[in-house]
Design a protein around this motif. Structure first.
Motif, short mmCIF file in Angstrom:
data_model
loop_
_atom_site.label_atom_id
_atom_site.label_comp_id
_atom_site.label_asym_id
_atom_site.label_seq_id
_atom_site.Cartn_x
_atom_site.Cartn_y
_atom_site.Cartn_z
N VAL A 114 1.07 -1.22 -0.26
CA VAL A 114 0.18 0.04 0.31
C VAL A 114 0.85 1.35 0.21
CG1 VAL A 114 -1.58 1.30 1.23
CG2 VAL A 114 -1.90 -1.28 1.21
N GLU A 115 0.60 2.01 -0.86
CA GLU A 115 1.56 3.31 -0.96
C GLU A 115 0.58 4.59 -0.97
OE1 GLU A 115 4.72 5.52 -4.05
OE2 GLU A 115 4.00 3.64 -4.56
N ASN A 116 0.90 5.34 0.08
CA ASN A 116 -0.03 6.41 0.52
C ASN A 116 0.39 7.55 -0.71
OD1 ASN A 116 -2.04 7.97 1.89
ND2 ASN A 116 -0.81 7.81 3.85
N THR A 117 -0.49 8.74 -0.58
CA THR A 117 -0.16 9.57 -1.50
C THR A 117 1.00 10.56 -1.15
OG1 THR A 117 -1.56 10.90 0.06
CG2 THR A 117 -2.59 10.13 -1.66
N ASN A 118 1.65 10.27 -0.01
CA ASN A 118 2.76 11.05 0.28
C ASN A 118 4.00 10.15 -0.16
OD1 ASN A 118 2.58 9.04 2.34
ND2 ASN A 118 2.63 10.60 4.27
N GLY A 119 3.87 9.09 -0.63
CA GLY A 119 4.77 8.00 -0.69
C GLY A 119 5.26 7.22 0.15
N GLU A 120 4.70 7.04 1.19
CA GLU A 120 5.07 5.93 2.23
C GLU A 120 4.48 4.68 2.07
OE1 GLU A 120 3.84 7.56 6.16
OE2 GLU A 120 5.45 9.06 6.14
N GLN A 121 5.14 3.86 2.10
CA GLN A 121 4.74 2.31 1.54
C GLN A 121 4.73 1.39 3.00
OE1 GLN A 121 7.59 0.86 -1.30
NE2 GLN A 121 6.41 1.65 -3.01
N SER A 122 3.75 0.61 2.69
CA SER A 122 3.62 -0.40 3.90
C SER A 122 3.07 -1.90 3.18
CB SER A 122 2.54 -0.05 4.90
OG SER A 122 2.28 -0.87 5.72
N LEU A 123 3.29 -2.69 3.87
CA LEU A 123 2.89 -4.25 3.69
C LEU A 123 1.38 -4.45 4.00
CD1 LEU A 123 6.00 -6.59 4.03
CD2 LEU A 123 4.68 -6.03 2.16
N ALA A 124 0.69 -5.15 3.56
CA ALA A 124 -0.58 -5.41 3.85
C ALA A 124 -1.12 -6.83 3.48
CB ALA A 124 -1.81 -4.53 3.32
N ARG A 125 -1.97 -7.56 4.07
CA ARG A 125 -2.18 -8.84 4.10
C ARG A 125 -3.60 -9.00 3.69
NH1 ARG A 125 -2.53 -13.48 8.04
NH2 ARG A 125 -1.62 -15.31 6.85
N VAL A 126 -4.08 -9.83 2.79
CA VAL A 126 -5.71 -10.11 2.45
C VAL A 126 -6.16 -11.01 3.63
CG1 VAL A 126 -7.16 -11.03 0.95
CG2 VAL A 126 -5.35 -9.59 0.08
N GLY B 109 -9.60 -10.96 4.27
CA GLY B 109 -11.08 -11.30 3.82
C GLY B 109 -11.40 -11.29 2.57
N LEU B 110 -12.34 -11.91 1.84
CA LEU B 110 -12.80 -11.69 0.62
C LEU B 110 -14.25 -12.12 0.49
CD1 LEU B 110 -10.27 -14.09 -1.47
CD2 LEU B 110 -10.40 -11.43 -1.28
N GLN B 111 -15.12 -11.13 -0.12
CA GLN B 111 -16.53 -11.13 -0.40
C GLN B 111 -16.93 -10.68 -1.74
OE1 GLN B 111 -18.78 -8.91 2.30
NE2 GLN B 111 -20.68 -10.19 1.92
N ARG B 112 -16.90 -11.76 -2.67
CA ARG B 112 -17.34 -11.42 -4.14
C ARG B 112 -16.13 -10.64 -4.37
NH1 ARG B 112 -22.48 -12.35 -5.68
NH2 ARG B 112 -23.86 -12.66 -3.72
N ASP B 113 -16.19 -9.64 -5.09
CA ASP B 113 -15.00 -8.65 -5.51
C ASP B 113 -14.39 -7.85 -4.74
OD1 ASP B 113 -16.99 -7.31 -5.84
OD2 ASP B 113 -16.53 -6.30 -7.66
N VAL B 114 -14.73 -7.84 -3.56
CA VAL B 114 -14.26 -6.82 -2.49
C VAL B 114 -13.16 -7.89 -1.56
CG1 VAL B 114 -14.87 -5.55 -0.59
CG2 VAL B 114 -16.26 -5.59 -2.29
N ALA B 115 -11.98 -7.07 -1.53
CA ALA B 115 -10.82 -7.78 -0.65
C ALA B 115 -10.66 -6.73 0.71
CB ALA B 115 -9.49 -7.83 -1.48
N SER B 116 -10.70 -7.44 1.52
CA SER B 116 -10.30 -6.57 2.75
C SER B 116 -8.92 -6.88 3.10
CB SER B 116 -10.99 -7.20 4.28
OG SER B 116 -12.58 -6.99 3.90
N LEU B 117 -8.13 -5.84 3.50
CA LEU B 117 -6.57 -6.18 3.81
C LEU B 117 -6.51 -5.47 5.27
CD1 LEU B 117 -6.85 -5.37 0.43
CD2 LEU B 117 -4.59 -5.58 0.54
N GLN B 118 -5.39 -6.08 5.90
CA GLN B 118 -5.09 -5.57 7.22
C GLN B 118 -3.65 -4.83 7.06
OE1 GLN B 118 -6.70 -5.87 10.20
NE2 GLN B 118 -5.21 -4.80 11.42
N VAL B 119 -3.51 -3.57 7.06
CA VAL B 119 -2.38 -2.68 6.90
C VAL B 119 -1.40 -2.77 7.97
CG1 VAL B 119 -1.39 -0.56 6.24
CG2 VAL B 119 -3.70 -1.20 5.28
N PHE B 120 -0.09 -3.28 7.67
CA PHE B 120 0.87 -3.39 8.92
C PHE B 120 1.24 -2.30 9.66
CE2 PHE B 120 3.21 -7.52 7.91
CZ PHE B 120 2.02 -8.21 7.38
N ALA B 121 1.24 -1.16 8.85
CA ALA B 121 1.60 0.15 9.60
C ALA B 121 0.43 0.88 10.09
CB ALA B 121 2.35 1.14 8.57
N GLY B 122 -0.84 0.37 9.68
CA GLY B 122 -1.98 0.80 10.42
C GLY B 122 -2.83 1.85 9.36
#
Length: 449
Positions: A37-49, A51-64
């Motif tokens: 996940v890359e924020n608009t200010n350029g900061e990057q963080s890992l995230a993990r899927v 949950g999945l519901q049809r075509d919607v993915a839920s991700l937990q962002v490591f950096a919050g």
């Protein structure tokens, strides 16, 4: 920070941010896949899927999710989380994200192994038959820790479970120690690290630590990383691996928080309905591998309010092969149980082990009854006084978790303690064992008790 992202599909719109969980529409995504996940200010963080519901993915962002914009970009890596595995990880400390936190050399070029794989095929498992000597008498004598066993320490806040877990770690007869800390405060993290260093086992230890201030999702990844590394050491290096995890209640609480963020319907006391499954998937990694090494799992499970019916210890009890019950600063002989001890008592240990174990617990049970009689001012018999003396010696010599001695030394001390308190005809033990092991001239070290 992350390479080869130009080859991946970029999603430039996040639909929803709830705490540390983000949701977006995505295709060809699997549960457990990693993303950047890359924020608009350029900061990057890992995230993990998560949950999945049809075509919607839920991700937990490591950096919050704090400060994260809905205009941030998300790029899925098309693979699940992996962790570095090589001989170079011994003596190293890693975060819950798998990154080194000890200032040591970079290991990104070393081989990696996927985490959260399936449990071992039952036909590749060997029946447990070897004891892991911990030099803790209340374990080695009365509830043996057996190689490939999965067993928790049931405790409450304020009990010295960290001291006990660390002591077992640096005293246990194991080739490799893999430690996982879940939501540890800094003092606890420092205690474990210092204990392993001071007792000379750090060079054969790997630590994965999620501190209380670290991202919540990393707390869920630590057990999987620990077990993936432990399994590799056991299978590929033929090592006897002891896994230490603390605290599994913090792990379950993290699952509960993420479940709430996903708007899942809770089951009992706010915990999700798959609590048993999630715990079992980790505990069942304990295994004695056919033609290879073994993985033994020892955890701490704190019981809120000393309630053994709380969902976490309650579900744990159905999965594991007993428990060590820490109560009043000691391992309670009545609340503790090792269901595999019969596989090693008298086989991996001395012939008198079973008789000594049963006799010592029988007399200690009677000693607690004599204490109640004394507290209620009942008249005590001469035998009651013998029991009171035995109870004092038993607590001092065996129940204190700071006591350290080998199995043979502990068995000899049991015979010595019996000889200081009782006559041979009062023991009700096999005569051939009494003739062989009962001291002819018992010491008087317990006379003043």
């Amino acid at each position: 920070m992350y390479q080869d992202l130009h080859q991946l599909i970029r999603y430039t719109r996040i639909n929803e941010i709830v705490g540390d969980v983000i949701r977006l529409r995505a295709r060809d995504v699997a549960l457990g896949d990693m993303a950047v996940v890359e924020n608009t200010n350029g900061e990057q963080s890992l995230a993990r899927v998560i949950g999945l519901q049809r075509d919607v993915a839920s991700l937990q962002v490591f950096a919050g999710g704090k400060g994260l914009s809905t205009d941030a970009t998300v790029q899925f890596l098309g693979r699940p989380l992996d962790v570095v595995y090589s001989p170079n990880i011994l003596g190293r400390i890693f975060r819950g994200s798998g990154e080194p936190m000890d200032g040591g050399p970079d290991l990104s070029g070393d081989p990696h192994v996927k985490v959260a794989g399936p449990t071992v095929n039952p036909v590749k498992r060997v029946m447990p038959s070897k004891m892991i000597e911990t030099r803790v008498p209340m374990i080695d004598l009365f509830n043996c820790l057996v190689e490939s066993q999965k067993i928790p320490i049931f405790s409450i806040a304020g009990e010295p479970h960290s001291e006990l877990l660390a002591r077992i770690g640096f005293q246990a007869d194991a080739d490799v120690l893999v430690f996982g800390g879940l939501g540890l405060i800094f003092d606890d993290y420092h205690f474990f690290r210092t204990a392993f260093e001071e007792h000379g086992v750090f060079a054969r230890t790997v630590m994965f630590v999620n501190q209380a201030s670290d991202p919540l999702v990393e707390r869920l990844l630590v057990p999987d990383m620990v077990l993936a590394v432990a399994e590799k050491f056991a299978v590929e290096e033929n090592k006897r691996v002891l896994v230490l995890l603390t605290d599994m209640t913090a792990y379950a609480d993290a699952m509960k928080e993420i479940g709430v963020a996903q708007e899942r319907i809770p089951a009992v006391r706010g915990y999700m309905g798959d609590l048993y499954t999630q715990l079992a998937q980790r505990y069942e990694k304990a295994c004695d591998f056919k033609g290879a090494g073994s993985v033994t799992i020892l955890t701490v499970t704190t019981m809120p309010g000393d309630d053994v019916t709380h969902p976490v210890p309650d579900n744990t009890g159905y999965i594991t092969e007993g428990q060590f019950y820490l109560h009043g600063g000691v391992i309670d002989p009545f609340g503790s149980l090792s269901r595999l001890k019969q596989h090693v008592i008298g086989k991996s240990t001395r012939e008198d082990h079973s008789q000594i174990m049963n006799t010592m617990i029988r007399f200690y049970s009677e000693a607690t009854e004599a204490q109640r009689k004394q507290a209620m001012a009942f008249e005590l018999s001469p035998f009651d006084h013998k029991l009171l003396k035995f109870g004092n010696l038993f607590r001092k010599r065996f129940m204190d978790i700071r006591v350290s001695m080998g199995v043979i030394e502990a068995l000899d001390l049991c015979w010595q303690t019996l000889a200081e308190c009782f006559e041979t005809q009062e023991l009700l033990m096999k005569q051939n064992l009494v003739d062989k092991y009962f001291p002819q001239q018992p010491s008087q070290t317990g006379k003043d008790l």
